[in-house]
Design an enzyme around this catalytic site. Structure first.
Site, PDB file in Angstrom:
ATOM      1  N   GLY A  17       0.791  -1.226   0.000  1.00 51.68           N
ATOM      2  CA  GLY A  17       0.000   0.000   0.000  1.00 51.68           C
ATOM      3  C   GLY A  17       0.821   1.273   0.000  1.00 51.68           C
ATOM      4  CG  HIS A  18       4.094   3.804   1.927  1.00 51.78           C
ATOM      5  ND1 HIS A  18       5.394   4.205   1.675  1.00 51.78           N
ATOM      6  CD2 HIS A  18       3.504   4.856   2.539  1.00 51.78           C
ATOM      7  CE1 HIS A  18       5.586   5.427   2.134  1.00 51.78           C
ATOM      8  NE2 HIS A  18       4.454   5.844   2.669  1.00 51.78           N
ATOM      9  CG  PHE A  19       2.987   5.204  -2.441  1.00 55.41           C
ATOM     10  CD1 PHE A  19       1.810   5.613  -1.837  1.00 55.41           C
ATOM     11  CD2 PHE A  19       4.174   5.800  -2.059  1.00 55.41           C
ATOM     12  CE1 PHE A  19       1.823   6.638  -0.893  1.00 55.41           C
ATOM     13  CE2 PHE A  19       4.189   6.816  -1.109  1.00 55.41           C
ATOM     14  CZ  PHE A  19       3.020   7.234  -0.518  1.00 55.41           C
ATOM     15  CB  VAL A  22       8.458   5.177  -1.071  1.00 54.56           C
ATOM     16  CG1 VAL A  22       9.312   6.017  -0.138  1.00 54.56           C
ATOM     17  CG2 VAL A  22       8.585   5.676  -2.505  1.00 54.56           C
TER      18      VAL A  22
END
Length: 153
Positions: free
Chosen positions: A56-58, A63
């Site tokens: 989810g990041h990203f 990152v």
């Protein structure tokens, strides 16, 4: 900043796990490459695309979250605190107490090797102050001042 010794002291993952309560996916120091009690500690975090935060990041541009870089610094300060002040009593822990002057300079991405360097500055009434710097390939990606406190739970 830090004066490194010629005789390196290290810690493997087994010793790190014997000192820190964190476990996967939140144990963020894979190995300690050098330390000197009361002075400094250098820890290593291998950043892998298989870590859960990257879903989810990203998804399109993974990152490593800055807050996890700070957490890695906090875990390194905990390890240095153990080596400097000894193990807490059975009903005590080293708690992350505060962070100041956090600066993020470059993104950290999968495949990077994060070197976390912490330096002990002083201790007063059970609260220890540290400087922390995280680097990738020798470049500073994050810096901060951290405090940890030895307290009963």
């Amino acid at each position: 900043m830090m004066t490194l010794t010629t005789d390196k002291k290290t810690m493997n993952i087994t010793e790190i796990q014997s000192l820190l309560p964190h476990r996967y996916p939140f144990l963020l120091i894979d190995r300690v490459t050098d330390y000197e009690e009361g002075k400094y500690l250098i820890g290593l975090k291998n950043v892998s695309v298989n870590e859960p935060q990257f879903t989810g990041h990203f998804p399109q541009l993974p990152v490593f979250p800055g807050v996890l870089i700070l957490e890695a610094m906090a875990q390194a300060t905990g390890l240095l605190a153990f080596k400097t002040f000894g193990a807490p009593k059975e009903n005590e822990l080293y708690y992350f107490a505060s962070i100041d002057e956090a600066k993020f300079r470059k993104p950290v991405t999968p495949g990077d090797q994060l070197m976390v360097e912490v330096e002990f500055l002083k201790e007063r009434r059970g609260i220890a102050l540290f400087n922390g710097v995280a680097k990738v390939d020798g470049d500073v990606v994050c810096s901060a001042q951290l405090k940890c406190a030895r307290r009963e739970f």
